[in-house]
Scaffold this motif. Structure first.
Motif, mmCIF file in Angstrom:
data_model
loop_
_atom_site.group_PDB
_atom_site.id
_atom_site.type_symbol
_atom_site.label_atom_id
_atom_site.label_comp_id
_atom_site.label_asym_id
_atom_site.label_seq_id
_atom_site.Cartn_x
_atom_site.Cartn_y
_atom_site.Cartn_z
ATOM 1 N N ILE A 151 0.855 -1.184 0.000
ATOM 2 C CA ILE A 151 0.000 0.000 0.000
ATOM 3 C C ILE A 151 0.894 1.239 0.000
ATOM 4 C CG2 ILE A 151 -1.834 1.235 1.222
ATOM 5 C CD1 ILE A 151 -2.478 -1.385 2.673
ATOM 6 N N PRO A 152 0.664 2.206 -0.900
ATOM 7 C CA PRO A 152 1.446 3.442 -0.832
ATOM 8 C C PRO A 152 1.069 4.212 0.434
ATOM 9 C CG PRO A 152 -0.332 3.692 -2.408
ATOM 10 C CD PRO A 152 -0.356 2.248 -1.970
ATOM 11 N N ARG A 153 2.055 4.817 1.062
ATOM 12 C CA ARG A 153 1.806 5.556 2.307
ATOM 13 C C ARG A 153 2.099 7.037 2.089
ATOM 14 N NH1 ARG A 153 4.617 3.862 7.962
ATOM 15 N NH2 ARG A 153 6.477 4.230 6.704
ATOM 16 N N LEU A 154 1.086 7.860 2.319
ATOM 17 C CA LEU A 154 1.213 9.304 2.160
ATOM 18 C C LEU A 154 1.410 9.929 3.539
ATOM 19 C CD1 LEU A 154 1.147 11.835 0.381
ATOM 20 C CD2 LEU A 154 -1.348 11.846 0.623
ATOM 21 N N SER A 155 2.621 10.429 3.788
ATOM 22 C CA SER A 155 2.967 10.940 5.112
ATOM 23 C C SER A 155 2.764 12.443 5.210
ATOM 24 C CB SER A 155 4.425 10.601 5.442
ATOM 25 O OG SER A 155 4.600 9.208 5.549
ATOM 26 N N VAL A 156 2.410 12.882 6.410
ATOM 27 C CA VAL A 156 2.227 14.300 6.702
ATOM 28 C C VAL A 156 3.288 14.718 7.710
ATOM 29 C CG1 VAL A 156 0.669 16.039 7.645
ATOM 30 C CG2 VAL A 156 -0.254 14.155 6.261
ATOM 31 N N PHE A 157 4.047 15.752 7.355
ATOM 32 C CA PHE A 157 5.088 16.278 8.231
ATOM 33 C C PHE A 157 4.782 17.725 8.564
ATOM 34 C CE2 PHE A 157 9.142 18.640 8.639
ATOM 35 C CZ PHE A 157 9.590 18.062 9.809
ATOM 36 N N CYS A 158 4.562 17.991 9.860
ATOM 37 C CA CYS A 158 4.262 19.353 10.326
ATOM 38 C C CYS A 158 3.158 19.990 9.494
ATOM 39 C CB CYS A 158 5.528 20.212 10.298
ATOM 40 S SG CYS A 158 6.765 19.702 11.513
ATOM 41 N N GLU A 160 1.559 17.445 3.419
ATOM 42 C CA GLU A 160 1.696 16.156 2.768
ATOM 43 C C GLU A 160 2.993 16.135 1.962
ATOM 44 O OE1 GLU A 160 -1.760 15.519 0.382
ATOM 45 O OE2 GLU A 160 -2.997 14.904 2.092
ATOM 46 N N ILE A 161 3.771 15.066 2.132
ATOM 47 C CA ILE A 161 5.061 14.951 1.461
ATOM 48 C C ILE A 161 4.907 14.010 0.266
ATOM 49 C CG2 ILE A 161 7.480 14.351 1.729
ATOM 50 C CD1 ILE A 161 6.545 16.774 3.395
ATOM 51 N N ARG A 162 5.120 14.541 -0.943
ATOM 52 C CA ARG A 162 4.864 13.791 -2.169
ATOM 53 C C ARG A 162 6.116 13.558 -3.004
ATOM 54 N NH1 ARG A 162 -0.351 12.847 -3.316
ATOM 55 N NH2 ARG A 162 -1.933 13.885 -2.044
ATOM 56 N N HIS A 163 7.288 13.762 -2.412
ATOM 57 C CA HIS A 163 8.538 13.529 -3.125
ATOM 58 C C HIS A 163 9.582 13.003 -2.137
ATOM 59 C CE1 HIS A 163 6.321 16.742 -5.273
ATOM 60 N NE2 HIS A 163 6.716 16.082 -6.356
ATOM 61 N N GLY A 164 10.842 12.919 -2.587
ATOM 62 C CA GLY A 164 11.915 12.473 -1.716
ATOM 63 C C GLY A 164 11.773 11.010 -1.336
ATOM 64 N N ASP A 165 12.354 10.650 -0.209
ATOM 65 C CA ASP A 165 12.312 9.267 0.260
ATOM 66 C C ASP A 165 10.959 8.880 0.843
ATOM 67 O OD1 ASP A 165 14.914 8.741 -0.502
ATOM 68 O OD2 ASP A 165 15.777 9.195 1.465
ATOM 69 N N TRP A 166 10.054 9.835 0.988
ATOM 70 C CA TRP A 166 8.803 9.580 1.690
ATOM 71 C C TRP A 166 7.638 9.211 0.787
ATOM 72 C CZ3 TRP A 166 7.326 12.442 6.728
ATOM 73 C CH2 TRP A 166 8.360 12.300 7.674
ATOM 74 N N TRP A 167 7.786 9.310 -0.512
ATOM 75 C CA TRP A 167 6.672 8.994 -1.403
ATOM 76 C C TRP A 167 7.184 8.272 -2.637
ATOM 77 C CZ3 TRP A 167 1.646 8.373 -1.456
ATOM 78 C CH2 TRP A 167 0.978 8.325 -2.678
ATOM 79 N N PRO A 168 6.507 7.186 -3.054
ATOM 80 C CA PRO A 168 5.228 6.685 -2.540
ATOM 81 C C PRO A 168 5.347 5.761 -1.325
ATOM 82 C CG PRO A 168 5.852 5.440 -4.470
ATOM 83 C CD PRO A 168 6.901 6.517 -4.311
ATOM 84 N N ASP A 169 6.544 5.396 -0.901
ATOM 85 C CA ASP A 169 6.760 4.647 0.336
ATOM 86 C C ASP A 169 5.836 3.434 0.443
ATOM 87 O OD1 ASP A 169 7.817 4.005 2.817
ATOM 88 O OD2 ASP A 169 6.442 5.317 3.915
ATOM 89 N N TYR A 170 5.936 2.513 -0.514
ATOM 90 C CA TYR A 170 5.100 1.315 -0.488
ATOM 91 C C TYR A 170 5.453 0.439 0.719
ATOM 92 C CZ TYR A 170 3.121 2.108 -5.106
ATOM 93 O OH TYR A 170 2.413 2.627 -6.164
ATOM 94 N N VAL A 171 4.440 0.039 1.451
ATOM 95 C CA VAL A 171 4.624 -0.826 2.616
ATOM 96 C C VAL A 171 3.698 -2.037 2.492
ATOM 97 C CG1 VAL A 171 5.454 0.915 4.248
ATOM 98 C CG2 VAL A 171 2.995 0.646 3.899
#
Length: 257
Positions: free
Chosen positions: A109-116, A119-130
């Motif tokens: 499942i792709p994980r969409l993380s929220v930081f402060c 929503e973070i949609r690039h970098g090491d945090w997306w799509p972050d399949y788990v």
């Protein structure tokens, strides 16, 4: 549709757990394994399920998640963290997948993380399949202290709708977790025979930043993008430094025998 158990491990998650549980009230079973909370987490969980268990003998995330699995009875399991939520669209997709799962043992499942708040949609945090949705009898978690992995045979299926992950509300929370996770990560690396050192710390830290901020376009997430790229570099850097001192400490103990 196959019967679904949602499995969650907790420790002092009173601020997070209610919204997590609300998002999966539709599941056939909710199992919570608490690690000794003192903030009311257990009481909140008991409002949603009779399957609340306590085991404070912490041996790492992988071991604790495997303990939680022993209490599940559904054919399929959805493993969640307390700061994650299942959206309406993801619920519908999960239910559709369980009607006709095919031969796969697990789904990523792709994980969409929220930081402060962002929503973070690039970098090491997306799509972050788990890999979190799996047949109970066909998978287990690795015994890693941190960054545990789901172990199963074959290739997983992939869902489209993301799991919502409320990662960090503040910089203080990020820094506190960075310190704990780098210490645990260094111990895990030592157990696997990895080597630390200043050179390795600098090299891995620099590569982590370049990968996240440039190659994976973390710069498109604005100031939060650079904050997280630097935090990722620090995580790599301090893991290798802590591993270096861990090797030194254990070596000194052996020499003193």
């Amino acid at each position: 549709m196959a019967r679904l158990s949602v499995v969650i491990i907790t420790l002092n998650e009173a601020d997070n757990i209610r919204d997590c549980l609300e998002s999966v009230r539709w599941a056939d079973e909710i199992v919570v394994l608490d690690s000794g909370s003192t903030d009311g987490t257990v009481s909140i969980c008991r409002e949603y399920t009779g399957q609340v268990h306590v085991n404070a003998n912490w041996q790492g995330f992988g071991a604790q998640k495997n303990r939680a699995l022993t209490h599940a009875t559904g054919e399929w399991v959805l493993s969640l963290d307390a700061d994650e939520r299942v959206t309406g669209n993801l619920r519908a997709e999960i239910q559709a997948a369980l009607r006709e799962p095919g031969r796969v043992s697990a789904f990523e499942i792709p994980r969409l993380s929220v930081f402060c708040g962002r929503e973070i949609r690039h970098g090491d945090w997306w799509p972050d399949y788990v890999a979190r949705l799996f047949r109970r009898t066909a998978a287990r978690f690795s015994d890693d202290i941190v960054h545990e992995r789901l172990l199963f045979d074959g290739h997983p299926g992939r869902l489209v709708n993301p799991l919502s992950h409320l990662a960090y509300h503040s910089l203080d929370q990020l820094l506190e977790k960075l310190n704990r996770y780098t210490s645990a990560g260094a111990r895990a690396m030592y157990q696997k025979g990895r080597r630390g050192g200043i050179g390795r710390a600098l090299t891995h830290g620099l590569w982590s930043f370049v990968r996240a901020y440039l190659f994976r376009r973390g710069f498109l997430d604005g100031r939060e993008g650079i904050i997280l790229a630097v935090a990722g570099a620090q995580s790599s850097y301090y893991r290798y430094l802590k591993l270096m001192y861990l090797e030194q400490t254990i070596g000194t103990r052996i020499d003193d025998r």
